[in-house]
Design a protein around this motif. Sequence first.
Motif, PDB file in Angstrom:
ATOM      1  N   THR A 113      47.991  57.781  10.476  1.00 41.26           N
ATOM      2  CA  THR A 113      47.334  57.329   9.251  1.00 41.26           C
ATOM      3  C   THR A 113      46.147  56.427   9.557  1.00 41.26           C
ATOM      4  OG1 THR A 113      49.430  57.438   8.046  1.00 41.26           O
ATOM      5  CG2 THR A 113      47.677  56.128   7.069  1.00 41.26           C
ATOM      6  N   ARG A 117      42.123  57.133   8.782  1.00 40.53           N
ATOM      7  CA  ARG A 117      41.201  56.235   8.087  1.00 40.53           C
ATOM      8  C   ARG A 117      39.901  56.069   8.863  1.00 40.53           C
ATOM      9  NH1 ARG A 117      45.796  51.646   7.156  1.00 40.53           N
ATOM     10  NH2 ARG A 117      46.931  52.628   5.428  1.00 40.53           N
ATOM     11  N   TRP A 175      41.378  53.401  -0.650  1.00 35.75           N
ATOM     12  CA  TRP A 175      42.225  52.247  -0.952  1.00 35.75           C
ATOM     13  C   TRP A 175      42.945  52.426  -2.281  1.00 35.75           C
ATOM     14  CZ3 TRP A 175      41.243  47.862  -4.437  1.00 35.75           C
ATOM     15  CH2 TRP A 175      42.179  46.832  -4.287  1.00 35.75           C
ATOM     16  N   GLU A 178      45.870  54.766  -1.809  1.00 33.14           N
ATOM     17  CA  GLU A 178      47.006  54.130  -1.139  1.00 33.14           C
ATOM     18  C   GLU A 178      47.731  53.164  -2.072  1.00 33.14           C
ATOM     19  OE1 GLU A 178      45.434  52.379   2.375  1.00 33.14           O
ATOM     20  OE2 GLU A 178      45.183  54.303   3.412  1.00 33.14           O
ATOM     21  N   THR A 181      50.063  55.264  -4.148  1.00 34.90           N
ATOM     22  CA  THR A 181      51.221  55.695  -3.360  1.00 34.90           C
ATOM     23  C   THR A 181      52.234  54.562  -3.192  1.00 34.90           C
ATOM     24  OG1 THR A 181      49.804  57.263  -2.163  1.00 34.90           O
ATOM     25  CG2 THR A 181      51.927  56.713  -1.171  1.00 34.90           C
ATOM     26  N   GLN A 182      51.748  53.336  -2.979  1.00 30.77           N
ATOM     27  CA  GLN A 182      52.633  52.200  -2.725  1.00 30.77           C
ATOM     28  C   GLN A 182      53.258  51.636  -3.994  1.00 30.77           C
ATOM     29  OE1 GLN A 182      50.157  49.424  -0.631  1.00 30.77           O
ATOM     30  NE2 GLN A 182      49.906  50.735   1.166  1.00 30.77           N
ATOM     31  N   ASN A 187      51.839  60.872  -5.155  1.00 32.66           N
ATOM     32  CA  ASN A 187      50.948  60.691  -4.017  1.00 32.66           C
ATOM     33  C   ASN A 187      49.559  60.318  -4.513  1.00 32.66           C
ATOM     34  OD1 ASN A 187      48.807  61.937  -2.036  1.00 32.66           O
ATOM     35  ND2 ASN A 187      50.651  61.642  -0.829  1.00 32.66           N
TER      36      ASN A 187
END
Length: 432
Positions: A113, A117, A175, A178, A181-182, A187
């Motif tokens: 990952t 990036r 960003w 992500e 996703t978090q 997704n």
Amino acid sequence: MLRAFANAFKIPDLRGKILFTLAIIAIYRFGAFVPIPGVDFAVLQGAIAQAETAGVAQLVNLFSGGALTQLAVFALGIMPYITAAIIMQLLKVVIPKVEEWSKEGETGTKKITQWTRYLTMMLALLQSSGLVVIIRGGAEQLFGFPVPGLMPDPTVPKMLLMILTLTAGTAFIMWLGELITQRGIGNGMSLIIFSAIVAELPAQGNAILQSERGGPVVFTVVMFVGLLLTVGVVFVEQAQRRIPVQYAKRTVGRRTYGGTQTYIPMKANQAGVIPIIFASSLLFLPSLAATLVGSPGFTQVVDRYFATGAHPVYIATYFALVVFFAFFYTAITFNPSDVADNMKKYGGFIPGIRPGRPTAEYLDYVITRITTFGSLYLGLLAILPLIVLAVRQLPFPFGGAVILIVVGVGLNTMQQLESQLLQRHYEGFLRT
């Protein structure tokens, strides 16, 4: 289903995740309309009204939700990240170290990952530089015609600022994905692509209504065909060939392991949307080569066969490339020998098939037959909009990467929501 939606909003933490996801998507859509510095906004709006994007520019514009032709901060969209992720998958076959990372579990995933990036930033820097050069030259590759005065002050500091803005926009999108996703649902990267594509569908529907060959009747027919295609794609995307696997019993100390039955799921479309992205990118190379070579004869051939997607040669080449890349990508991501070795290592076998090489040959035979169907399905789905364009001179929004991504992301997000509801003893979305 409406009751399931109501139940989802009754749960405080689930409601917070859904609202957080919607807020992030709203921020992303706002950035798709904020123009980069150094562009004449009035000239840009006049060009957008007559834009005719094609080739890879059309694909990038689709995945960016129209931000490319808007020359917005998010003009590159999520394409640099998609390209970087695909490259990292291909490097697993070429570089042994990357293959080792993929087998290290969570630690290896974090390393892959992180490098994805870094690669995304490098690609974003290169693509933003190319886009700025195209804008300075009149942006003919974007709009289908030169747009003089689009960049009134083409100085080096101004161009560097534009490159920095576009690269930072891609980093910001990554960003945001992500964050979803978090802290959100589904997704993040997939939902960003999903929102970009869905945002473009109303404009394409309006183009059908306003077209001379369109109208309300044609629009209704297109929507009905789109609904049938969506049902068919859902059916194929959910289809699996389940190969039964039996694990023999083994005793270690006082404990007995194995003796269970499971299966290897093989999807009908094992390659997903990747072959369509590869094929679309390669079909842009003839136009790029014609621009670099500058030969009148070669340019004439390219303009005749590859300038638009309506020519039979373009359609046939596109179909052949999609079929080829479906086999190519499946061969990279699914290794029958590795699967057979892992099964043999843990005492597993397919009933009626001997472990080891016979198992690998059987898996190779099955995956080849499945990929044959999947590649033809992908190829027909990819060329369907081109056929409609050639026959009726109308845009067809349901086909190719569009419907695959929308259906795939929609199903995945609904399944995640359903699992959250079932954990709290609520009835899910996909249950009757």
